[in-house]
Design an enzyme around this catalytic site. Structure first.
Site, PDB file in Angstrom:
ATOM      1  CE  LYS A 210      -3.675   2.067   2.975  1.00  0.00           C
ATOM      2  NZ  LYS A 210      -4.570   1.885   3.992  1.00  0.00           N
ATOM      3  CD  GLU A 216       9.348  -5.837   7.341  1.00  0.00           C
ATOM      4  OE1 GLU A 216       9.099  -5.032   6.574  1.00  0.00           O
ATOM      5  OE2 GLU A 216       9.513  -6.117   8.464  1.00  0.00           O
ATOM      6  N   GLY A 271      -4.746  -2.822   5.466  1.00  0.00           N
ATOM      7  CA  GLY A 271      -3.939  -3.846   4.700  1.00  0.00           C
ATOM      8  C   GLY A 271      -4.872  -4.997   5.124  1.00  0.00           C
ATOM      9  NE  ARG A 272      -6.456  -5.016  11.358  1.00  0.00           N
ATOM     10  CZ  ARG A 272      -5.815  -3.938  11.383  1.00  0.00           C
ATOM     11  NH1 ARG A 272      -4.647  -3.637  10.706  1.00  0.00           N
ATOM     12  NH2 ARG A 272      -6.191  -3.060  12.142  1.00  0.00           N
ATOM     13  CD  GLU A 357      -1.729  -5.652  11.942  1.00  0.00           C
ATOM     14  OE1 GLU A 357      -0.393  -5.614  11.996  1.00  0.00           O
ATOM     15  OE2 GLU A 357      -2.181  -5.508  10.740  1.00  0.00           O
ATOM     16  CG  HIS A 388      -3.072 -37.478  15.104  1.00  0.00           C
ATOM     17  ND1 HIS A 388      -3.374 -38.805  15.658  1.00  0.00           N
ATOM     18  CD2 HIS A 388      -4.320 -37.275  14.310  1.00  0.00           C
ATOM     19  CE1 HIS A 388      -4.203 -39.398  15.219  1.00  0.00           C
ATOM     20  NE2 HIS A 388      -4.854 -38.520  14.143  1.00  0.00           N
ATOM     21  CE  LYS A 508       5.938  -1.443  10.484  1.00  0.00           C
ATOM     22  NZ  LYS A 508       5.043  -0.726   9.407  1.00  0.00           N
TER      23      LYS A 508
END
Ligand code: G6Q
Length: 545
Positions: A210, A216, A271-272, A357, A388, A508
Site C-alpha cells: 500500500k 521487508e 491492509g488486513r 491486529e 494428533h 520498526k
C-alpha cells in the site's frame, strides 16, 4: 458517531451478564441438552448458505438475550451503519474503513467524503481482469519473448496473508500451468527459496505494498530486481517482469514501474481488509476474473447479511458475541479455529492478523485504558492434523479454549471414504469436547479405577460448528467476511478502534536504530539497553566482526 465511549464494563447489560455468568457458568452441556431435546436444532442459524451450530456453547436462552442487549447497548447497529456509510470509523488515522465497497456491485453507491467510490473500484477490477487474462492466456511476454509462467507476489502482512491464504484456499480453481510463490519475510531465505528453481525469463513479480515503503517488501523487491537484471542483463526487463499494487504512485514510479503496470487502491482500505482490492491480483491471476468476482459476491452477500439480518440471526454478530462471552466472562484467553479442509491450511494464520491486529488494543477509541480484556489469541490448524498434536490440551488440559470447527459437505477431491472419515472426525471432536466421558461410563467399560482419572473427559468445552456445502470462491468470500464482521462486532463491544495498528511501529523504529550497530556503520558503545547491547555484541562476535 461519537468517539466518547462509555466503558463497556460499566454498561448495565455487561453487569447483567456478570451476574448471569455466576448462575450458568457451571451448567453442564449434558444437562442443557437433556433438558431441551431440540437444543441442537434450535441454537443454530442458517443464512446465505452457511450453517452455524452454536448449541454446544455454555449458554442459555437468557445468555443470548443478554448478549444481544449488550450489542444494542454498545450501539452495534449504529457502528455497522457508520462503517457502511463511509464514516471515518478509523478515528486515530482519520479514515473510513470501507472494505465493503471493494465487493459492491457495479450499480451500488458507497461514499467516501461524498464521492461514490464504486466506479473506481470497478475500473481497477477491470484493469486487473485485463492483466489477468493476458497473463493466463500466455499473452504477457517476458523481456526475451517467452510467456510468463511463474508469478511471485512480494508483500507482507495485509499485502501477503490474504493473497497467500486465498491462493491456497482456491488452488483447486487455479490455472495449473502457472506457478505461484509468495515472498514476505525479510530473511533472504524466503526470496532465495521462492526463486531458486524459477527461470527469470518466465517470471513476473507482483510487488504489493500500500505504502510502497515497507522495509521487508522493498528489500525483497530490490533483490528481485537485481535477480532479474542479473539474468536478463537489461534495465528494460523491469517493465516486463514487474507490476505493482499500491496506493503510492510516486514511489512506484521511483522504483521504475510504469503507471500502466500499477494497480491502485485507496487509503480507506486497511491492509488486513485488502484481499478484495488490487492486493488480490495474484488471486485473480490464479483463479481468473470470474471466480474472483464470485469470491467478491460471497463477501458481498455476507456484508448484506451483517448489515440487515436481525442480530439474533446474524452470523457475525452471534460469533462475535460468543467470543466476547468467553473472553470477558469465562476469562478464556484464546480461540481455536479448526478447519476440516486441507485447502484452508493458511486460514488460521490469516485470521490471526485479522483478529489480533484489529483488536489487540488496550485503549478505547477515546484513548482511555480499557478496564476489561480485549482480543483473544486466535490460533489453529487444519483438522485432522491438530487432533494428533494439541487436541489433548483442548480435551483434558486446564485451559478453556472455545473452538470454531469449519467443514464442507462436498469434497473438492473425492477419494474413497476420505471425506466421510474427515467429517466424522470433526463431528466427533465437537461432541467429545462438549459431553466428555464420565468415570461411571469408564467403569462400565471396565476401565480400572486407578486409570479412570486419566481417561475421564470432563466435557463442557464449547465449540461452534460452521458447515458449508462446498469450498467455492463464493463460499470463501462468505467465510472471510464472516470473520471480518465478527472481529468488528467484538471491537465495537470493547469500544476500541479495530482499524489501526500502532502497535507494530515501535519495533520498526528500533530496528532502524539498531541496524547501523550491526553493519558496522556506527562505532563505539551501543546506544541500546544493556541486554540488547550485549546481544548485539555477541552477534557481532559470532559473525566474526
Ligand atoms: C494491516 C497492516 C499491515 C500492512 C503491512 C504491509 O492491516 O496495515 O499488515 O498490511 O505492514 O504494508 P504495505 O502494504 O504498506 O507494504
Amino acid at each position: 458517531m461519537s468517539t466518547n465511549h462509555r466503558p463497556s464494563c460499566k454498561l448495565t447489560a455487561w453487569q447483567a451478564l456478570e451476574t448471569h455468568y455466576r448462575k450458568v457458568s457451571e451448567l453442564p452441556l449434558r444437562k442443557l441438552f437433556s433438558d431441551d431435546p431440540k437444543r441442537g436444532e434450535r441454537l443454530a442459524v442458517e443464512a446465505i448458505g452457511i450453517y452455524l451450530d452454536y448449541s454446544k456453547h455454555r449458554i442459555t436462552d437468557e445468555t443470548v438475550k443478554l448478549l444481544l442487549q449488550l450489542a444494542a447497548a454498545s450501539g452495534l447497529g449504529d457502528h455497522i451503519e457508520a462503517m457502511f456509510r463511509g464514516d471515518k470509523v478509523n478515528v486515530t488515522e482519520g479514515r473510513a474503513a470501507l472494505h465493503v465497497a471493494l465487493r459492491a456491485g457495479k450499480g451500488q453507491t458507497m461514499l467516501v467524503d461524498g464521492i461514490n467510490v464504486v466506479p473506481q473500484v470497478h475500473a481497477v477490477l477491470d484493469k486487473m481482469a485485463g492483466f489477468a487474462n493476458r497473463l493466463r492466456s500466455g499473452g504477457w511476454k517476458g523481456h526475451t519473448g517467452k510467456p510468463i509462467r511463474n508469478v511471485v507476489n512480494i508483500g507482507i502482512g495485509g499485502s501477503d496473508l490474504g493473497p497467500v491464504m486465498a491462493y491456497e484456499a482456491l488452488r483447486y480453481y487455479s490455472q495449473r500451468g502457472l506457478t505461484f510463490r509468495f515472498v514476505s519475510n525479510i530473511d533472504g531465505t524466503d526470496f532465495i527459496e521462492a526463486t531458486h528453481d524459477l527461470d527469470a525469463e518466465e517470471t513476473l513479480f507482483i510487488i504489493t505494498s500500500k505504502t510502497f515503503k515497507t522495509l521487508e517488501t522493498m528489500t525483497n523487491a530490490h533483490s528481485a530486481r537485481d535477480w532479474i537484471l542479473a539474468a536478463l542483463k537489461s534495465p528494460d526487463a523491469v517493465a516486463k517482469h514487474f507490476v505493482a499494487v499500491s496506493s503510492n504512485a510516486q514511489e512506484v514510479a521511483k522504483f521504475g514501474i510504469d503507471a500502466d503496470h500499477m494497480f491502485t487502491f485507496w487509503d480507506w482500505v486497511g491492509g488486513r481488509y485488502s484481499m478484495c482490492s488490487a492486493i488480490g491480483l495474484s488471486t485473480m491471476v490464479a483463479i481468473g476474473p470470474e471466480h474472483f468476482r464470485a469470491m467478491l459476491d460471497g463477501f458481498q452477500q455476507m456484508d448484506g447479511h451483517f448489515r440487515s439480518a436481525p442480530f439474533e440471526q446474524n452470523l457475525p454478530v452471534l460469533m462475535g458475541l460468543l467470543a466476547v462471552w468467553y473472553n470477558n466472562f469465562f476469562g478464556a484467553e484464546t480461540l481455536a479455529v479448526l478447519p476440516y479442509e486441507q485447502y484452508l491450511k493458511r486460514f488460521p494464520a490469516y485470521l490471526q492478523q485479522l483478529a489480533m491486529e484489529s483488536n489487540g488494543k488496550h485503549v478505547s477509541t477515546d484513548g482511555a485504558n480499557v478496564a476489561h480484556q480485549t482480543c483473544p489469541i486466535y490460533w489453529g490448524e487444519v483438522g485432522s492434523n491438530g487432533q494428533h498434536s494439541f487436541y489433548q490440551l483442548l480435551h483434558q488440559g486446564t485451559k478453556l479454549v472455545p473452538c470454531d470447527f469449519i467443514g464442507f459437505a462436498r469434497p473438492l477431491n473425492p477419494l474413497g471414504r476420505h471425506h466421510d472419515l474427515l467429517l466424522a472426525n470433526m463431528f466427533a471432536q465437537a461432541e467429545a469436547l462438549a459431553f466428555g466421558k464420565t468415570s461411571q461410563e469408564l467403569g462400565r467399560e471396565g476401565v480400572p479405577a486407578w486409570q479412570a482419572p486419566h481417561k475421564t473427559f470432563e466435557g463442557n468445552r464449547p465449540s461452534s460448528t460452521i458447515l458449508v456445502e462446498r469450498l467455492t470462491p463464493m463460499a470463501l468470500g462468505k467465510l472471510v467476511a464472516l470473520y471480518e464482521h465478527s472481529v468488528f462486532t467484538q471491537g465495537v463491544i470493547w469500544g476500541i478502534n479495530s482499524f489501526d495498528q500502532w502497535g507494530v511501529e515501535l519495533g520498526k523504529e528500533l530496528a532502524m536504530q539498531i541496524l547501523p550497530e550491526l553493519d558496522g556503520q556506527s562505532k563505539g558503545q551501543s546506544k541500546q539497553d544493556s541486554s540488547t547491547g550485549a546481544l548485539i555484541q555477541r552477534y557481532l562476535t559470532l559473525k566474526g566482526q
